[in-house]
Design a protein around this motif. Structure first.
Motif, mmCIF file in Angstrom:
data_model
loop_
_atom_site.group_PDB
_atom_site.id
_atom_site.type_symbol
_atom_site.label_atom_id
_atom_site.label_comp_id
_atom_site.label_asym_id
_atom_site.label_seq_id
_atom_site.Cartn_x
_atom_site.Cartn_y
_atom_site.Cartn_z
ATOM 1 N N PHE A 119 -66.297 56.137 15.830
ATOM 2 C CA PHE A 119 -67.418 56.821 16.472
ATOM 3 C C PHE A 119 -68.669 56.764 15.596
ATOM 4 O O PHE A 119 -69.785 56.654 16.120
ATOM 5 C CB PHE A 119 -67.068 58.273 16.789
ATOM 6 C CG PHE A 119 -68.175 59.000 17.489
ATOM 7 C CD1 PHE A 119 -68.568 58.633 18.765
ATOM 8 C CD2 PHE A 119 -68.871 60.021 16.852
ATOM 9 C CE1 PHE A 119 -69.621 59.278 19.405
ATOM 10 C CE2 PHE A 119 -69.921 60.674 17.486
ATOM 11 C CZ PHE A 119 -70.296 60.292 18.768
ATOM 12 N N LEU A 162 -65.159 61.811 24.238
ATOM 13 C CA LEU A 162 -64.378 60.602 24.499
ATOM 14 C C LEU A 162 -63.572 60.749 25.789
ATOM 15 O O LEU A 162 -63.200 61.855 26.179
ATOM 16 C CB LEU A 162 -63.458 60.318 23.313
ATOM 17 C CG LEU A 162 -64.169 60.138 21.965
ATOM 18 C CD1 LEU A 162 -63.163 59.791 20.880
ATOM 19 C CD2 LEU A 162 -65.254 59.051 22.050
ATOM 20 N N LYS A 177 -65.334 54.043 22.875
ATOM 21 C CA LYS A 177 -66.486 54.658 23.556
ATOM 22 C C LYS A 177 -67.374 53.565 24.124
ATOM 23 O O LYS A 177 -68.020 52.824 23.390
ATOM 24 C CB LYS A 177 -67.276 55.527 22.568
ATOM 25 C CG LYS A 177 -68.529 56.161 23.129
ATOM 26 C CD LYS A 177 -68.225 57.233 24.163
ATOM 27 C CE LYS A 177 -69.500 57.908 24.630
ATOM 28 N NZ LYS A 177 -69.245 58.946 25.664
ATOM 29 N N GLU A 185 -69.369 54.420 27.104
ATOM 30 C CA GLU A 185 -70.419 55.068 27.874
ATOM 31 C C GLU A 185 -71.701 55.226 27.062
ATOM 32 O O GLU A 185 -71.716 55.094 25.835
ATOM 33 C CB GLU A 185 -69.942 56.450 28.351
ATOM 34 C CG GLU A 185 -68.718 56.403 29.257
ATOM 35 C CD GLU A 185 -67.415 56.231 28.504
ATOM 36 O OE1 GLU A 185 -66.388 55.998 29.168
ATOM 37 O OE2 GLU A 185 -67.407 56.314 27.265
ATOM 38 N N ALA A 241 -68.575 63.673 19.517
ATOM 39 C CA ALA A 241 -68.115 62.624 20.426
ATOM 40 C C ALA A 241 -67.464 63.238 21.656
ATOM 41 O O ALA A 241 -66.626 64.128 21.532
ATOM 42 C CB ALA A 241 -67.114 61.724 19.717
ATOM 43 N N GLU A 246 -73.721 63.491 21.850
ATOM 44 C CA GLU A 246 -73.173 62.520 20.904
ATOM 45 C C GLU A 246 -74.181 62.167 19.823
ATOM 46 O O GLU A 246 -73.805 61.951 18.660
ATOM 47 C CB GLU A 246 -72.705 61.283 21.657
ATOM 48 C CG GLU A 246 -71.399 61.526 22.345
ATOM 49 C CD GLU A 246 -71.363 61.006 23.765
ATOM 50 O OE1 GLU A 246 -70.265 60.779 24.263
ATOM 51 O OE2 GLU A 246 -72.433 60.846 24.385
ATOM 52 N N GLN A 285 -66.029 49.502 22.033
ATOM 53 C CA GLN A 285 -65.993 50.047 23.392
ATOM 54 C C GLN A 285 -64.592 50.437 23.832
ATOM 55 O O GLN A 285 -64.429 51.133 24.836
ATOM 56 C CB GLN A 285 -66.617 49.059 24.378
ATOM 57 C CG GLN A 285 -68.131 48.960 24.241
ATOM 58 C CD GLN A 285 -68.772 48.048 25.261
ATOM 59 O OE1 GLN A 285 -68.099 47.519 26.161
ATOM 60 N NE2 GLN A 285 -70.077 47.841 25.133
#
Length: 491
Positions: free
Chosen positions: A461, A404, A389, A391, A402, A397, A386
């Motif tokens: 990711f 970001l 990322k 959210e 991604a 995505e 996290q």
């Protein structure tokens, strides 16, 4: 050099249906917006958007507009509205051209949306974008810098602004031509193409802050909530038939696994090839009673069933069978839970495209249940990733692009310094990750550190997507995936 006001008026006439007979009228209307003082100052600019920006600055100097970005955006959109045809004309032009060439109609509307500064081309260009290699193919990364950060003064002003429920949301038809306000974006230069999807009226527009090529939005003209159903699959397949070369997809209709506005039914699309589209199939099979539809499991970190066939109706019918089966499917051995009481946890993220005369529909299985161990979601980015990322994982995505947060631009620069053992102000939440980068790349130098960190972002990711994948990419997970597929019935 030429006079700013005269140059802008000339550009309006050059780029609209106005003529020289309208020059005095245009001059006076613009003076009313920006003020008369220094309106004849010289300019070196010839680009329409740059001229608009200078006029906004002039209006600020003349006290005709406030200094908040939101206030200046409202005036800028109003100025660009001079070159934007009225909605009825935009729609007539689109569909008249579409009858001769769908590709030309789409291209013309896209160019208008850029030319009138509705699509923020210059802002989007600020985004940081790169690709990284993974076992699933290339993964695309963007650090989103296009949307300006909120000025604390704007936040304070928004709190004091009169509340309004008009428009209901930023996807409503009522946004077309809306002036905007401190707490709501300017839309004076916004236009929407009307279209039918089945027996429903829908709109088509571009995204002002595009995440990919020709990023667009299709939305119900009624303010109705997101829902995934047979209609969703049918409509997505219709869209890719109507818009050659575009994909169309929907976010999920549940929290946590729905990365978008759940209060207004809409889809996203565009002319872009995402990593998931070119991912290979792990296995191929046919579902019972659907010999005309080729199905397979996509080699992808999330759990994706791909359907391919020539008949849209057949694909939509099978997709709905899969959705309903998944909605009620649980597997305690894999921590897959369809319901908690009456609360559903299962839905899908569908993506449609048309390739080589065949329709494709990717059905991504989603599960949003939570546990004490994973309060953010069992199939949500876990705590250890996290820092990159946090959210929700939405449609874009899911497909391998991604999006970001902007904080990473500066934060990754500090990570690079840390990896090089230089003085840095790296955030503590990056430390374990940065230590792992240092340990695995002891040879990193000033010339290579940026690429090393970018590749590490890409790997992280991929982990984000693997966390969001219901069936993990191991023997046990893929065997369980096939159990679900076989529960529907395969030949």
């Amino acid at each position: 050099m030429t006079a700013l006001l005269d140059t802008f008026v000339s550009k309006i006439i050059e780029n609209s249906d106005y003529t020289e007979l309208d020059a005095i009228y245009l001059r006076n209307r613009i003076l009313a917006l920006v003020g008369e003082d220094n309106a004849q100052q010289d300019t070196k600019q010839s680009n329409l958007i740059a001229l608009k920006d200078e006029l906004v600055d002039l209006a600020l100097a003349n006290g005709k507009v406030g200094d908040l970005v939101e206030e200046k955006d409202c005036l800028g959109a109003e100025l660009m509205n001079f070159i934007t045809p009225i909605p009825s004309q935009v729609n007539k032009d689109f569909w008249d051209t579409y009858a001769k060439s769908p590709q030309r109609a789409i291209a013309d509307f896209y160019e208008l949306s850029k030319h009138n500064d509705y699509i923020k081309v210059a802002a989007v260009a600020k985004n940081i974008a790169f690709s990284t290699l993974s076992e699933y193919g290339n993964i695309d990364i963007t650090i989103n810098l296009s949307k300006p950060e909120k000025d604390p003064k704007a936040i304070a002003a928004a709190k004091l602004a009169k509340t309004s429920s008009y428009p209901k949301c930023q996807l409503c038809m009522e946004n077309e031509g809306y002036q905007g306000r401190i707490n709501y974006p300017a839309r004076a230069n916004h236009r929407i193409i009307r279209m039918d999807l089945g027996d429903e009226k829908w709109g088509f527009q571009y995204s002002p802050y595009a995440y990919f090529n020709e990023h667009c939005i299709f939305f119900n003209t009624e303010h109705v909530p997101m829902v995934i159903s047979w209609d969703t699959f049918r409509q997505l397949l219709d869209i890719v038939d109507i818009f050659p070369g575009y994909f169309a997809g929907s976010n999920s209709d549940l929290p946590i696994v729905g990365g978008s506005i759940l209060s207004h039914n809409h889809y996203q699309g565009g002319r872009h090839v995402f990593p998931m589209e070119i991912a290979e199939l792990d296995r191929v099979f046919h579902f019972k009673d659907f010999p005309d539809v080729t199905a397979g499991i996509v080699k992808w970190p999330m759990s994706v069933i791909r359907l391919r066939g020539a008949n849209k109706s057949r694909l939509a019918e099978l997709a709905e069978i899969i959705r309903l089966a998944w909605r009620n499917y649980s597997d305690d051995t894999m921590d897959i839970l369809a319901f908690t009481g009456d609360t559903p946890h299962h839905t899908v993220t569908p993506i449609a495209r048309k390739r080589d005369g065949q329709f494709e529909l990717d059905i991504v299985l989603r599960d949003n249940h939570t546990t004490a161990e994973y309060p953010d979601g069992v199939y949500h980015p876990h705590v250890d990733v996290q820092h990159i990322k946090k959210e929700n994982i939405g449609l874009i995505e899911v497909m391998g692009l991604a999006i970001l947060p902007p904080r990473l631009k500066n934060e990754l620069a500090e990570v690079e310094k840390y990896v090089l053992n230089q003085y840095n102000e790296m955030a503590d939440y990056h430390k374990d990750w940065a230590d792992a980068i240092k340990a695995s790349h002891p040879e990193t130098s000033a010339a290579t550190v940026s690429e090393v960190v970018k590749q590490a972002v890409g790997r992280t990711f991929v982990r984000v997507l693997e966390d969001a994948g219901v069936y993990k990419r191991n023997r046990q997970g893929q065997a369980a995936f096939m159990r679900f597929v076989e529960s529907i019935g395969v030949k």
